[in-house]
Design a protein around this motif. Structure first.
Motif, PDB file in Angstrom:
ATOM      1  N   UNK A   1       0.847  -1.181   0.000  1.00  0.00           N
ATOM      2  CA  UNK A   1       0.000   0.000   0.000  1.00  0.00           C
ATOM      3  C   UNK A   1       0.889   1.240   0.000  1.00  0.00           C
ATOM      4  N   UNK A   2       0.581   2.179  -0.859  1.00  0.00           N
ATOM      5  CA  UNK A   2       1.379   3.400  -0.936  1.00  0.00           C
ATOM      6  C   UNK A   2       0.982   4.375   0.168  1.00  0.00           C
ATOM      7  N   UNK A   3       1.953   5.187   0.529  1.00  0.00           N
ATOM      8  CA  UNK A   3       1.721   6.185   1.567  1.00  0.00           C
ATOM      9  C   UNK A   3       0.961   7.365   1.001  1.00  0.00           C
ATOM     10  N   UNK A   4       0.155   7.982   1.850  1.00  0.00           N
ATOM     11  CA  UNK A   4      -0.580   9.178   1.456  1.00  0.00           C
ATOM     12  C   UNK A   4       0.411  10.329   1.264  1.00  0.00           C
ATOM     13  N   UNK A   5       0.208  11.121   0.219  1.00  0.00           N
ATOM     14  CA  UNK A   5       1.067  12.268  -0.048  1.00  0.00           C
ATOM     15  C   UNK A   5       0.879  13.312   1.043  1.00  0.00           C
ATOM     16  N   UNK A   6       1.987  13.841   1.527  1.00  0.00           N
ATOM     17  CA  UNK A   6       1.936  14.929   2.500  1.00  0.00           C
ATOM     18  C   UNK A   6       2.371  16.216   1.807  1.00  0.00           C
ATOM     19  N   UNK A   7       1.807  17.358   2.188  1.00  0.00           N
ATOM     20  CA  UNK A   7       2.150  18.624   1.535  1.00  0.00           C
ATOM     21  C   UNK A   7       3.649  18.897   1.588  1.00  0.00           C
ATOM     22  N   UNK A   8       4.113  19.629   0.580  1.00  0.00           N
ATOM     23  CA  UNK A   8       5.544  19.896   0.419  1.00  0.00           C
ATOM     24  C   UNK A   8       5.796  21.341   0.023  1.00  0.00           C
ATOM     25  N   UNK A   9       7.058  21.714   0.128  1.00  0.00           N
ATOM     26  CA  UNK A   9       7.612  22.918  -0.494  1.00  0.00           C
ATOM     27  C   UNK A   9       8.871  22.474  -1.228  1.00  0.00           C
ATOM     28  N   UNK A  10       9.251  23.215  -2.256  1.00  0.00           N
ATOM     29  CA  UNK A  10      10.507  22.949  -2.939  1.00  0.00           C
ATOM     30  C   UNK A  10      11.567  23.813  -2.283  1.00  0.00           C
ATOM     31  N   UNK A  11      12.656  23.183  -1.874  1.00  0.00           N
ATOM     32  CA  UNK A  11      13.747  23.907  -1.235  1.00  0.00           C
ATOM     33  C   UNK A  11      15.067  23.510  -1.886  1.00  0.00           C
ATOM     34  N   UNK A  12      16.052  24.384  -1.728  1.00  0.00           N
ATOM     35  CA  UNK A  12      17.390  24.155  -2.279  1.00  0.00           C
ATOM     36  C   UNK A  12      18.341  25.100  -1.559  1.00  0.00           C
ATOM     37  N   UNK A  13      19.567  25.146  -2.039  1.00  0.00           N
ATOM     38  CA  UNK A  13      20.525  26.131  -1.567  1.00  0.00           C
ATOM     39  C   UNK A  13      20.889  27.041  -2.727  1.00  0.00           C
ATOM     40  N   UNK A  14      21.006  28.332  -2.448  1.00  0.00           N
ATOM     41  CA  UNK A  14      21.433  29.294  -3.447  1.00  0.00           C
ATOM     42  C   UNK A  14      22.860  28.944  -3.871  1.00  0.00           C
ATOM     43  N   UNK A  15      23.093  28.805  -5.157  1.00  0.00           N
ATOM     44  CA  UNK A  15      24.386  28.376  -5.658  1.00  0.00           C
ATOM     45  C   UNK A  15      25.506  29.331  -5.272  1.00  0.00           C
ATOM     46  N   UNK A  16      25.275  30.621  -5.357  1.00  0.00           N
ATOM     47  CA  UNK A  16      26.336  31.586  -5.104  1.00  0.00           C
ATOM     48  C   UNK A  16      26.505  31.946  -3.631  1.00  0.00           C
ATOM     49  N   UNK A  17      25.409  32.050  -2.893  1.00  0.00           N
ATOM     50  CA  UNK A  17      25.489  32.497  -1.505  1.00  0.00           C
ATOM     51  C   UNK A  17      25.377  31.364  -0.497  1.00  0.00           C
ATOM     52  N   UNK A  18      24.842  30.224  -0.911  1.00  0.00           N
ATOM     53  CA  UNK A  18      24.706  29.089  -0.020  1.00  0.00           C
ATOM     54  C   UNK A  18      23.479  29.117   0.873  1.00  0.00           C
ATOM     55  N   UNK A  19      22.720  30.208   0.849  1.00  0.00           N
ATOM     56  CA  UNK A  19      21.531  30.316   1.690  1.00  0.00           C
ATOM     57  C   UNK A  19      20.482  29.280   1.319  1.00  0.00           C
ATOM     58  N   UNK A  20      19.681  28.889   2.296  1.00  0.00           N
ATOM     59  CA  UNK A  20      18.524  28.052   2.049  1.00  0.00           C
ATOM     60  C   UNK A  20      17.491  28.915   1.345  1.00  0.00           C
TER      61      UNK A  20
ATOM     62  N   UNK B   1       7.002  30.434   0.448  1.00  0.00           N
ATOM     63  CA  UNK B   1       7.125  29.335  -0.513  1.00  0.00           C
ATOM     64  C   UNK B   1       5.752  28.864  -0.982  1.00  0.00           C
ATOM     65  N   UNK B   2       5.740  28.253  -2.149  1.00  0.00           N
ATOM     66  CA  UNK B   2       4.513  27.645  -2.660  1.00  0.00           C
ATOM     67  C   UNK B   2       4.204  26.399  -1.836  1.00  0.00           C
ATOM     68  N   UNK B   3       3.013  26.323  -1.274  1.00  0.00           N
ATOM     69  CA  UNK B   3       2.556  25.170  -0.501  1.00  0.00           C
ATOM     70  C   UNK B   3       1.899  24.208  -1.479  1.00  0.00           C
ATOM     71  N   UNK B   4       2.476  23.033  -1.636  1.00  0.00           N
ATOM     72  CA  UNK B   4       2.043  22.095  -2.677  1.00  0.00           C
ATOM     73  C   UNK B   4       1.330  20.914  -2.041  1.00  0.00           C
ATOM     74  N   UNK B   5       0.072  20.731  -2.436  1.00  0.00           N
ATOM     75  CA  UNK B   5      -0.742  19.659  -1.869  1.00  0.00           C
ATOM     76  C   UNK B   5      -1.005  18.515  -2.848  1.00  0.00           C
ATOM     77  N   UNK B   6      -0.499  18.621  -4.061  1.00  0.00           N
ATOM     78  CA  UNK B   6      -0.718  17.609  -5.086  1.00  0.00           C
ATOM     79  C   UNK B   6       0.617  16.974  -5.480  1.00  0.00           C
ATOM     80  N   UNK B   7       0.696  15.651  -5.446  1.00  0.00           N
ATOM     81  CA  UNK B   7       1.953  14.957  -5.696  1.00  0.00           C
ATOM     82  C   UNK B   7       2.489  15.200  -7.104  1.00  0.00           C
TER      83      UNK B   7
END
Length: 103
Positions: A1-20, A36-42
């Motif tokens: 059985x697959x797990x239910x999708x939980x809401x997400x945000x897309x995150x990364x680090x800034x390439x030049x400054x290193x900030x989140x 950030x964009x709150x994403x509720x759809x997988x």
């Protein structure tokens, strides 16, 4: 059985400054998770992650982070993401430096 999708945000680090940074709904990279964009759809989450990964000149290490919708926008649900929202672990840089100036 697959797990239910939980809401997400897309995150990364800034390439030049290193900030989140976080991907906003209008494709801007922001430093405050609440913007950030709150994403509720997988499927939409996967599309947004692909969009982020296609910006190697801007970001590094993009991934989907679990989030919950708070009063002011997305909030972290895991310790790691809470820690990342606070900035560098040494006090004299980034977000923590700005917080010290406001004290």
């Amino acid at each position: 059985m697959s797990r239910k999708f939980t809401p997400k945000v897309v995150t990364a680090n800034d390439l030049l400054e290193g900030d989140v940074i976080y991907l906003a709904a209008d494709d801007r990279w922001v430093r405050d998770m609440k913007q950030a964009e709150f994403i509720e759809d997988e499927a939409h989450a996967q599309i947004r992650l692909l969009h982020a990964e296609q910006q190697p000149d801007v970001v590094v290490g993009a991934y989907l982070a679990d989030a919950a919708l708070g009063d002011d926008g997305p909030e972290p649900t895991h310790f790691r993401e809470t820690f990342r929202t606070r900035g560098p672990s040494n006090y004299a840089h980034g977000k923590q430096e700005k917080q010290a100036e406001n004290v």
